[in-house]
Write a protein that holds these residues in place. Structure first.
Motif, PDB file in Angstrom:
ATOM      1  N   LYS A   1       0.425  -1.229  -0.189  1.00 33.40           N
ATOM      2  CA  LYS A   1       0.069   0.208   0.048  1.00 33.40           C
ATOM      3  C   LYS A   1       0.737   1.540  -0.182  1.00 33.40           C
ATOM      4  CE  LYS A   1      -4.354   1.439   2.016  1.00 33.40           C
ATOM      5  NZ  LYS A   1      -3.920   2.807   3.091  1.00 33.40           N
TER       6      LYS A   1
ATOM      7  N   MET B   1       3.516   2.883   4.666  1.00 33.49           N
ATOM      8  CA  MET B   1       5.072   3.656   5.488  1.00 33.49           C
ATOM      9  C   MET B   1       4.286   4.679   6.396  1.00 33.49           C
ATOM     10  SD  MET B   1       7.015   1.245   6.956  1.00 33.49           S
ATOM     11  CE  MET B   1       7.226   0.663   6.410  1.00 33.49           C
TER      12      MET B   1
ATOM     13  N   VAL C   1       1.407   4.837   9.421  1.00 33.37           N
ATOM     14  CA  VAL C   1       2.106   3.311   9.910  1.00 33.37           C
ATOM     15  C   VAL C   1       3.361   3.867  10.708  1.00 33.37           C
ATOM     16  CG1 VAL C   1       2.151   0.795   9.680  1.00 33.37           C
ATOM     17  CG2 VAL C   1       3.884   1.782   9.815  1.00 33.37           C
ATOM     18  N   THR C   2       4.018   5.122  10.057  1.00 33.29           N
ATOM     19  CA  THR C   2       4.824   6.148  11.114  1.00 33.29           C
ATOM     20  C   THR C   2       4.287   7.361  11.618  1.00 33.29           C
ATOM     21  OG1 THR C   2       5.702   6.792   9.015  1.00 33.29           O
ATOM     22  CG2 THR C   2       6.408   5.244  10.246  1.00 33.29           C
ATOM     23  N   GLY C   3       2.872   7.141  11.375  1.00 34.13           N
ATOM     24  CA  GLY C   3       2.334   8.941  11.230  1.00 34.13           C
ATOM     25  C   GLY C   3       2.504   9.705  10.679  1.00 34.13           C
TER      26      GLY C   3
ATOM     27  N   GLN D   1      -4.099  -9.208  -1.976  1.00 31.77           N
ATOM     28  CA  GLN D   1      -4.568  -8.668   0.130  1.00 31.77           C
ATOM     29  C   GLN D   1      -5.293  -7.957   0.331  1.00 31.77           C
ATOM     30  OE1 GLN D   1      -0.868  -6.092   1.374  1.00 31.77           O
ATOM     31  NE2 GLN D   1      -0.470  -8.279   2.403  1.00 31.77           N
TER      32      GLN D   1
ATOM     33  N   SER E   1       0.392  11.951  15.478  1.00 31.40           N
ATOM     34  CA  SER E   1       0.435  10.561  15.502  1.00 31.40           C
ATOM     35  C   SER E   1      -0.094   9.715  16.454  1.00 31.40           C
ATOM     36  CB  SER E   1       1.402   9.293  14.983  1.00 31.40           C
ATOM     37  OG  SER E   1       2.196   9.569  16.728  1.00 31.40           O
TER      38      SER E   1
ATOM     39  N   VAL F   1       4.234   6.536  18.441  1.00 30.08           N
ATOM     40  CA  VAL F   1       5.377   5.881  17.131  1.00 30.08           C
ATOM     41  C   VAL F   1       6.024   6.356  16.666  1.00 30.08           C
ATOM     42  CG1 VAL F   1       2.997   5.947  14.412  1.00 30.08           C
ATOM     43  CG2 VAL F   1       3.258   4.459  16.006  1.00 30.08           C
ATOM     44  N   GLU F   2       5.966   7.955  16.878  1.00 25.29           N
ATOM     45  CA  GLU F   2       7.107   8.587  15.827  1.00 25.29           C
ATOM     46  C   GLU F   2       8.752   8.211  16.699  1.00 25.29           C
ATOM     47  OE1 GLU F   2       4.182  10.367  17.174  1.00 25.29           O
ATOM     48  OE2 GLU F   2       3.678  11.574  15.610  1.00 25.29           O
TER      49      GLU F   2
ATOM     50  N   GLY G   1       9.668   3.950  15.405  1.00 24.45           N
ATOM     51  CA  GLY G   1      10.673   3.856  13.660  1.00 24.45           C
ATOM     52  C   GLY G   1       9.849   4.706  12.853  1.00 24.45           C
ATOM     53  N   SER G   2      10.477   4.692  12.113  1.00 22.37           N
ATOM     54  CA  SER G   2      10.636   5.931  11.103  1.00 22.37           C
ATOM     55  C   SER G   2      10.428   5.682   9.236  1.00 22.37           C
ATOM     56  CB  SER G   2      12.025   7.343  10.935  1.00 22.37           C
ATOM     57  OG  SER G   2      12.771   6.272  10.507  1.00 22.37           O
ATOM     58  N   HIS G   3      10.134   6.126   8.576  1.00 25.07           N
ATOM     59  CA  HIS G   3      10.431   5.453   6.930  1.00 25.07           C
ATOM     60  C   HIS G   3      11.872   5.279   6.411  1.00 25.07           C
ATOM     61  CE1 HIS G   3       6.624   7.125   4.682  1.00 25.07           C
ATOM     62  NE2 HIS G   3       6.956   8.203   5.995  1.00 25.07           N
TER      63      HIS G   3
ATOM     64  N   PRO H   1      11.637   1.286   9.856  1.00 24.82           N
ATOM     65  CA  PRO H   1      10.827   1.249  10.419  1.00 24.82           C
ATOM     66  C   PRO H   1      10.779   0.112  11.467  1.00 24.82           C
ATOM     67  CG  PRO H   1      11.707   0.430   8.154  1.00 24.82           C
ATOM     68  CD  PRO H   1      11.779   1.184   8.653  1.00 24.82           C
TER      69      PRO H   1
ATOM     70  N   GLN I   1       6.143  -2.398  12.322  1.00 18.10           N
ATOM     71  CA  GLN I   1       5.134  -1.310  11.314  1.00 18.10           C
ATOM     72  C   GLN I   1       5.654  -2.080   9.677  1.00 18.10           C
ATOM     73  OE1 GLN I   1       8.117   1.979  12.222  1.00 18.10           O
ATOM     74  NE2 GLN I   1       6.017   3.302  13.530  1.00 18.10           N
ATOM     75  N   LYS I   2       6.473  -2.636   9.752  1.00 18.40           N
ATOM     76  CA  LYS I   2       6.638  -3.033   8.141  1.00 18.40           C
ATOM     77  C   LYS I   2       6.411  -4.554   8.334  1.00 18.40           C
ATOM     78  CE  LYS I   2      11.441  -3.996   8.624  1.00 18.40           C
ATOM     79  NZ  LYS I   2      12.943  -4.155   8.319  1.00 18.40           N
TER      80      LYS I   2
ATOM     81  N   VAL J   1       2.622  -2.773   7.357  1.00 21.10           N
ATOM     82  CA  VAL J   1       2.078  -2.555   5.908  1.00 21.10           C
ATOM     83  C   VAL J   1       2.541  -3.549   4.869  1.00 21.10           C
ATOM     84  CG1 VAL J   1       3.152  -1.569   4.089  1.00 21.10           C
ATOM     85  CG2 VAL J   1       3.365  -0.382   6.640  1.00 21.10           C
ATOM     86  N   ASN J   2       3.603  -4.918   5.349  1.00 22.54           N
ATOM     87  CA  ASN J   2       3.476  -6.204   4.302  1.00 22.54           C
ATOM     88  C   ASN J   2       2.085  -7.169   4.575  1.00 22.54           C
ATOM     89  OD1 ASN J   2       5.524  -5.561   3.592  1.00 22.54           O
ATOM     90  ND2 ASN J   2       7.069  -6.236   5.342  1.00 22.54           N
TER      91      ASN J   2
ATOM     92  N   THR K   1      -2.225  -1.885   7.359  1.00 20.13           N
ATOM     93  CA  THR K   1      -3.418  -0.990   7.783  1.00 20.13           C
ATOM     94  C   THR K   1      -4.369  -0.504   5.894  1.00 20.13           C
ATOM     95  OG1 THR K   1      -2.607   1.498   7.614  1.00 20.13           O
ATOM     96  CG2 THR K   1      -0.771  -0.635   6.172  1.00 20.13           C
TER      97      THR K   1
ATOM     98  N   ASN L   1      -3.400   2.724  13.522  1.00 18.79           N
ATOM     99  CA  ASN L   1      -2.453   2.118  13.099  1.00 18.79           C
ATOM    100  C   ASN L   1      -1.251   2.664  15.005  1.00 18.79           C
ATOM    101  OD1 ASN L   1      -2.127   2.101   9.829  1.00 18.79           O
ATOM    102  ND2 ASN L   1      -3.193   0.645  11.309  1.00 18.79           N
ATOM    103  N   PRO L   2      -1.322   3.849  15.048  1.00 15.39           N
ATOM    104  CA  PRO L   2      -0.768   3.922  16.110  1.00 15.39           C
ATOM    105  C   PRO L   2      -1.009   3.283  17.141  1.00 15.39           C
ATOM    106  CG  PRO L   2      -0.598   6.095  13.971  1.00 15.39           C
ATOM    107  CD  PRO L   2      -1.812   5.065  14.197  1.00 15.39           C
TER     108      PRO L   2
ATOM    109  N   LEU M   1      -0.758  -0.229  16.535  1.00 14.57           N
ATOM    110  CA  LEU M   1       1.427  -0.511  16.870  1.00 14.57           C
ATOM    111  C   LEU M   1       1.459  -0.189  18.724  1.00 14.57           C
ATOM    112  CD1 LEU M   1       2.207   1.468  13.814  1.00 14.57           C
ATOM    113  CD2 LEU M   1       2.686  -1.362  14.366  1.00 14.57           C
TER     114      LEU M   1
END
Lengths: 792, 160
Positions: free
Chosen positions: A29, A33, A36-38, A677, B34, B74-75, B78-80, B83, B87-88, B91-92, B96, B102-103, B106
């Motif tokens: 998606k 990222m 989920v990282t806000g 998915q 977040s 959540v900040e 992890g980050s972009h 992560p 968080q990964k 997404v996987n 989400t 999500n925050p 998580l």
């Protein structure tokens, strides 16, 4: 007259490619990222300097005339910036429904009125430095009401001499449809095909029953939120949690009587909508406050306001009558719908007519009748909610199918399998029932129901478990149902998209389509990437902004994948042609000899190669320069139904009536799943919302029409620990009219739980419960009344 | 009044109102967007943060009660660029959808794995029960947490 060349002709079908490179794969998606990282922003995350906060004083009465409003004391409260009543705002009859223009919903709503029609209805706007100051000021506003007798049921609303909820002279309907507000009669629709009476005479068994579905709320975790500011050119910029940015712009302009060009609507990330954010509920007020005070403002609904004054599902009584022969042939079907739209007629006609159009065509029958009526009451306002009438009607229809099967002593699965619509078949209902006008006739070109049934039968253990409830205190039951929905509103909805190429071979894709958490940005990027020959991560997707993205009717009517996906193919095909044209010049080969593989153009013998990046740089900087890019729109001429079969296994405690859903299986044919998915996620989320609706979610009212449980404390939506075992399956078919064979998937999945669980309860304890939700009280009452078990 | 906290590893001294809720302090004064408001009454978990490692709904927590505490949003996990495994996994697994919850979810998952690195499915369900999600139906989220637990376990074993 011949169509001028500038008027586009859209493809009617999309041929099936030999293979898919990007589509039909579960790609990441695009905003995942960031979510989920806000870092991805929702409306409330925009800090606007010098911002004030908006609160609405809500009506404490279900039906009353406002005699006077004294704001003097409230205005003296600390932090108050402005208080506005009906005297201060333009009086423009409109609908909040957020539909296409002209809307099939009555213009019966005013920004502020001298009358209130439900508890929570708008009385006065307060703007203050903080939300707390605004709330405190609301409490100091003195309102004198003349309380009027109120109407709390359809029966009361239709009664002779009932209080008239919309007695104002300036309400009307923008299209020629039945509208009789003096009788609280908001909408009417009827259609007849064949000879129903003859059909009933031919039947061996005729059954008639009424099924009641109840009030419920969408419960997006982000409540409705809107922010507003004036930009450098004094234009009104709205940042809104809306499913329909373009309709929000149009309706805000209408209500405030300002030009559309003065308004810009930005839709950032949206925290779920499910239909309630199709309604234009906050934008007019925020724009008004900002224009009056010349300061940015924000209005966030509280959870209680979300329940009481946002929108709800239309409660309905659906009476189904069906005639069937002993061999299983259905000879006649009648559906009579009585729908309660609450105090305003948002989606009053179309949700009701959708009961027929999205449910009746599922089973073949020559003699069909549909009669629908929607009435005003002084209860919370109903509106669009995922499922959109199909939820309410499928409850009745699919319970009834089980009742009929049992009456002719046929297996419920076999009865459905022999009667459901199949490829190459049509239903006269498609033509007869449209959205405020005639529908569009359609032949089914894809249907995976047979496979859905097979998968579900095996997964739930139908043959082993059906009809074997056991003898203990806890009885097990198995039930199922079949479903269909539509994909967009044919020949009404329009979607469009703009794609432009960048020097590194990436593309900006500007979408009118509104991702409200569904993942549509991602799946539309996959569709574009499949067409262009790149990866979906090469698409930089932006949705939506009325200044920058082209028009799209919005995220509703199960339209985004099917309709906006078509627009994406249409735009991407033009961009692809431009890329091949430039490549042909650079390589000295004919465009038709070139192929694209992973952002590289290959010549005839595959020796000549050139990359997207080289092509774009050439087009931008070297010879015959132009911006490689195109706009594409789409209108569909069909609304192909996705199909689904749902199966539930339940356990019922015959001493307490307590119901436990043990396992829930859904197999869905959504054509090609663009992102399996995400399609699966839509299915799981929708069916769990459906299970909540079927088992725990309901509005409780006191005698004055006040909702007693406007909180997650007392309105139970499912948490992670409440879920049954859930199994979902995507059954691939190829819908030739859809982009890469896709149909819709978002709405259909919410419709199954009421009938499937209801049928499973019948299997477990032998009682038919015709009213949701299936609480322990209702189940126990039904068991006792039936006197079948529990007495010994 | 002054509030001294360690927020996502950094010492912060914030000027707060005595009756301010932690949610508003984190969002408006500390810029931690977040942390989401979903209900404002401690029922949905969208605003959940970790206070000294324990999951708390910040919309019903007075900021003043957090004096000296360590607060994680959540900040901070992890980050972009870097992560967190959770968080990964979200997404996987397609856990989400709209992402608004999500925050909080998580952080609920992180609190679980911090105290129980090898949870059962039922333990995951229970740990996530206070974080309402209307989009996903929870199935993919539960799978994501179980998968992340597995991955964290194997990366711990590799390190040994």
């Amino acid at each position: 007259m011949e169509k001028p060349a500038a008027i586009p002709e859209y493809p009617r079908t999309y041929p099936k490619p030999d293979k898919f490179d990007v589509v039909n794969h579960s790609r990441e998606k695009l905003d995942g990222m960031g979510l989920v990282t806000g870092t991805r922003k929702f409306v409330a995350d925009f800090d606007l300097p010098n911002m004030i906060h908006v609160k609405m004083l809500g009506s404490p009465h279900a039906h009353a005339r406002i005699i006077s409003i004294d704001t003097e004391e409230a205005m003296k409260m600390p932090g108050v910036v402005g208080i506005y009543t009906s005297k201060d705002v333009p009086r423009v009859a409109h609908t909040t429904a957020g539909q296409g223009y002209p809307e099939p919903s009555p213009y019966d709503t005013f920004m502020l009125d001298t009358k209130v029609r439900f508890i929570g209805d708008r009385v006065a706007i307060v703007a203050a430095e903080t939300p707390e100051a605004a709330i405190a000021a609301c409490r100091k506003i003195k309102v004198q009401y003349e309380v009027l007798p109120a109407v709390f049921s359809i029966e009361q609303a239709m009664a002779e001499g009932a209080p008239v909820i919309h007695d104002e002279s300036d309400c009307s309907v923008p299209i020629p449809i039945h509208f009789d507000p003096k009788r609280n009669h908001c909408a009417h629709m009827e259609t007849k095909v064949g000879d129903v009476e003859k059909g009933y005479k031919e039947a061996d068994v005729v059954l008639e029953k009424t099924y009641h579905s109840h009030y419920a709320q969408h419960c997006p975790i982000e409540p409705h939120t809107c922010a507003c500011y004036l930009d450098e050119d004094d234009r009104v910029v709205l940042i809104s949690s809306t499913q329909v940015p373009f309709h929000a712009r149009r309706i805000t302009a209408q209500v405030l009587q300002i030009p559309i060009k003065r308004i810009r609507v930005i839709k950032p990330r949206i925290g779920g909508g499910f239909g309630t954010k199709q309604e234009v509920l906050l934008e007019d007020v925020c724009a008004f406050v900002t224009m009056k005070t010349r300061r940015p403002c924000r209005w966030e609904l509280t959870r209680a306001e979300e329940f009481m004054s946002a929108r709800t599902r239309h409660p309905m009584s659906v009476t189904i009558k069906m005639g069937v022969k002993k061999n299983g042939k259905i000879t006649a079907m009648s559906m009579k719908v009585l729908s309660n739209t609450g105090a305003y007629g948002s989606h009053a006609l179309t949700v009701m007519s959708n009961c027929g159009s999205k449910v009746l065509p599922l089973y073949k029958c020559e003699n069909v009748e549909f009669i629908g009526d929607t009435y005003y009451t002084n209860l919370p306002v109903a509106g669009a909610y995922r499922g959109y009438g199909a939820t309410q009607a499928a409850f009745g229809a699919e319970a009834h199918m089980d009742e009929l099967a049992s009456a002719i002593k046929m297996d419920a699965l076999k009865f459905r399998a022999m009667n459901h619509i199949k490829v190459g078949e049509t239903s006269p209902i498609f033509q007869a029932l449209g959205e405020g006008r005639a529908g569009v006739s359609m032949v089914i070109q894809s249907c995976g129901l047979a496979e859905c049934i097979e998968i579900g039968r095996k997964e739930i253990g139908w043959n082993e478990k059906r009809g074997k409830p056991g003898t203990g205190i806890k009885r097990r039951g198995i039930g199922m149902c079949m479903l269909m929905q539509g994909s967009s509103i044919p020949e009404i909805d329009m979607g469009s998209v703009f794609i432009k190429m960048n020097e590194d071979g990436s593309f900006n894709m500007l979408l009118g389509a509104t991702d409200l958490g569904t993942g549509s940005d991602t799946i539309l990027a996959q569709i574009a990437a499949e067409t262009l020959g790149c990866d979906h991560s090469d698409m930089l997707v932006y949705s939506s902004d009325t200044d920058f993205t082209p028009f799209d009717t919005g995220a509703y009517a199960s339209s985004t994948t099917y309709l906006s996906g078509g627009a994406v193919i249409n735009a991407a095909t033009k961009v692809r042609e431009q890329i091949l044209a430039v490549a042909s010049m650079m390589l000295g080969e004919k465009p038709e000899q070139l192929t694209i593989e992973n952002k590289t153009i290959l010549g005839k013998n595959k020796k000549n190669k050139i990359t997207f990046s080289q092509i774009c740089k050439y087009a931008m900087y070297e010879v015959n320069q132009f911006q490689i890019g195109a706009i594409g729109s789409h209108v569909t001429h069909a609304s192909p139904p996705p199909f689904s079969a749902h199966f539930a296994e339940v356990e019922v405690d015959i001493e307490t009536g307590e119901l436990k859903v043990i396992k829930y299986v859904a197999a869905v044919d959504c054509g090609t799943a663009i992102n399996p998915q995400l399609a699966d996620g839509q299915t799981q989320g929708g069916l769990l919302n459906g299970i909540g609706y079927a088992t725990t979610e309901e509005y409780h009212f006191d005698k004055s029409g006040r909702m007693l449980n406007p909180s997650f404390k007392h309105y139970k939506i499912f948490g992670a620990n409440d879920i049954p075992e859930i199994k979902t399956f995507l059954v691939p078919t190829y819908e030739p009219t859809g982009p890469y064979g896709a149909k819709s998937v978002s709405e259909i999945c919410i419709n199954g739980a009421l009938p499937a669980i209801g049928n499973a309860i019948k299997d477990a304890v032998g009682v038919r419960i015709c009213e949701g939700p299936f609480t322990a009280e209702r189940i126990l009452k039904a068991i006792r009344e039936a006197g079948k078990i529990g007495k010994d | 009044m002054k509030l001294n906290i360690t927020l996502n590893g950094a010492k912060k001294s914030l000027e707060i109102a005595p009756n301010a809720y932690l949610l508003d302090v984190l969002r408006d004064l500390a810029g931690m967007k977040s942390v989401k408001r979903g209900c404002g009454e401690g029922t949905c978990g969208a605003c959940a943060v970790l206070i000294d490692g324990r999951l708390r709904n910040s919309c019903i927590t007075f900021a003043a009660h957090c004096e000296g505490a360590t607060v994680l949003t959540v900040e901070g996990i992890g980050s972009h660029e870097h992560p967190h495994i959770l968080q990964k996994a979200f997404v996987n697994h397609g856990a989400t959808q709209c992402g608004y919850c999500n925050p909080g979810s998580l952080l609920a998952a992180k609190a679980l794995l911090d105290r129980n690195p090898d949870p059962t499915m039922d333990q995951v369900k229970e740990a996530l029960d206070g974080n309402l999600c209307r989009c996903t139906g929870y199935v993919k989220r539960i799978d994501a947490v179980l998968d992340a637990a597995k991955e964290m376990k194997s990366s711990r074993e590799e390190k040994r």
